[in-house]
Design an enzyme around this catalytic site. Structure first.
Site: not given
Ligand SMILES: Cc1ncc(COP(=O)(O)O)c(CNc2co[nH]c2=O)c1O
Length: 398
Positions: A71-72, A181, A201-203, A239, A328
């Site tokens: 997605a980025t 999301q 994004s697929a993940h 590719t 952090c």
């Protein structure tokens, strides 16, 4: 027992997806752009994957879906493509987004500001949602793009995409939504919402990491981010990762079917609500942004007097994975920027923990997590030098 409650960060690859990917490593391994049978052997499943992607977001056949790494990359492709085409080589110089976008949007917009582009970051209300009328108020002649996320990764809050799409269409301004999301959690329909560009994004929906997509409505083509070979019709050189593309297509099909979305709305939401309501029995806990208008799998909860990272550590000792928006930074913990954006006080903004479920979580896991979380809060508050609970019912004064 291991309980994974950080699905907004990434999800497990669905075993069915993994099985579909396997042949493309050692058996059907040609380059899709090669003219021989080894390359052509990849095409049927790549076409099938693209069809699944089109169906998953209700894209029209004439539109484009460009396979990216995530997605980025998709978000950078759209925002920097608009910058090149409409701002550097056009008469526009303004972008509208929101204060609670993912850093892939906000950092890209900050970069464009460093290049002289005007960017408006619209505020959200105390519930973390955006008033669509603000878009109308801020659109001006030089506005090149509106980019608003479909759903927020921290709170799960869903944004008024249909309203925003209609406003942008009427104003003749290009509209991008970061749907990372939303896909696989709620219905995403680019035609119904007048979306011109969409990133994913697929993940995030049980596909592999390292592959994503950019939806581009016909007539909104952009200068590519990556130049080189003629892959993806010249819209994205390099590719294609065939196995990941095949996996993403099947994951999209499995995650966006009517049955799948009904399962999210009924079963996953039921487990999220059970977890959330049990946690809210703990004194001085609140759902950040409230319970309304959210994706069915997400809850961001503040435990007053307990650092979010301390909660994560305690839960991790019991093999429960969750996350917090607090970034952090050396010895200082930055407050959660999303919680800051909708007015959480600085102490509260350090105490948020995000729980994000998936279709693979079970009721037994949630029951275990509830016990561990309640024990963790008690332990951490008991050892805290700054937390003292004062019962509001004043029973002690009777
Ligand atoms: C709304 C949104 N947009 C874009 C991205 C970037 O996706 P990527 O390019 O595949 O990394 C994320 C990842 N969000 C998170 C990653 O880890 N915790 C999260 O909430 C996201 O939640």
């Amino acid at each position: 027992m291991e309980v994974y409650l950080d699905n907004n960060a990434t999800t497990k690859v669905d075993p069915e997806v993994f099985k579909a990917m396997e042949p493309f490593f050692c058996h059907i391994y040609g380059n899709p752009n090669s003219l021989h049978k080894f390359g052509a052997g990849t095409h049927p499943k790549m076409v099938e994957a693209l069809n699944y992607l089109y169906e998953g977001i209700n894209a029209a056949d004439a539109d484009d879906i460009i396979i990216t790494a995530n997605a980025t990359e998709s978000i950078n492709t759209v925002i920097k493509g608009i910058w090149i085409d409409k701002i550097l080589n056009g008469n526009k110089n303004h972008i509208i987004t929101s204060e609670v976008e993912h850093p892939a949007v906000t950092a890209t917009c900050r970069f464009l500001e460093s290049q002289g582009v005007n960017v408006t970051y619209l505020p959200v209300d105390e519930n973390g949602t955006l008033d669509a009328s603000l878009i109308k108020e801020h659109i001006k002649e030089e506005t090149a793009l509106v980019s608003i996320m479909w759903a927020n990764n921290e709170t799960g809050k869903i944004f008024p995409i249909k309203e925003i799409g209609a406003i942008c269409k009427e104003a003749g301004v290009a509209f991008h939504t970061d749907a990372t999301q939303a896909i696989g959690k709620i219905r995403v329909d680019v035609q119904a919402c007048n979306v011109n560009y969409l990133s994913f994004s697929a993940h995030k929906f049980h596909g592999p990491k390292g592959v994503g997509g950019t939806y581009v409505q016909k007539g909104f083509e952009l200068t590519p981010l990556l130049h080189g070979g003629e892959q993806m019709g010249g819209h994205r050189a390099g590719t294609v990762d065939v196995a990941s593309m095949v996996g993403m297509g099947l994951a999209m099909k499995l995650a966006t079917s009517e049955i799948a979305l009904a399962y999210e709305e009924n079963h996953v939401k039921k487990l999220r609500d059970k977890l959330e309501n049990a946690i809210l029995e703990i004194p001085e806990t609140i759902v950040i942004g409230g319970k309304e208008n959210r994706t069915p799998n997400t809850t961001l909860i503040s435990f007053r007097g307990v650092e979010g990272e301390s909660m994560l550590w305690d839960m991790n000792q019991k093999t429960i994975g969750a996350s917090t928006g607090s970034a952090c930074a050396s010895e200082d913990l930055e407050a959660n920027p999303v919680m800051n954006a909708f007015g959480s006080d600085s102490e509260l903004a350090h105490t948020g923990v995000r729980f994000s479920l998936s279709r693979f979580n079970t009721e037994e896991e949630i029951d275990y997590a509830i016990t561990v979380i309640k024990n963790a809060v008690n332990r951490l508050r008991n050892i805290s030098s700054s937390y003292a609970y004062t019962p509001k019912d004043h029973v002690s004064q009777l």
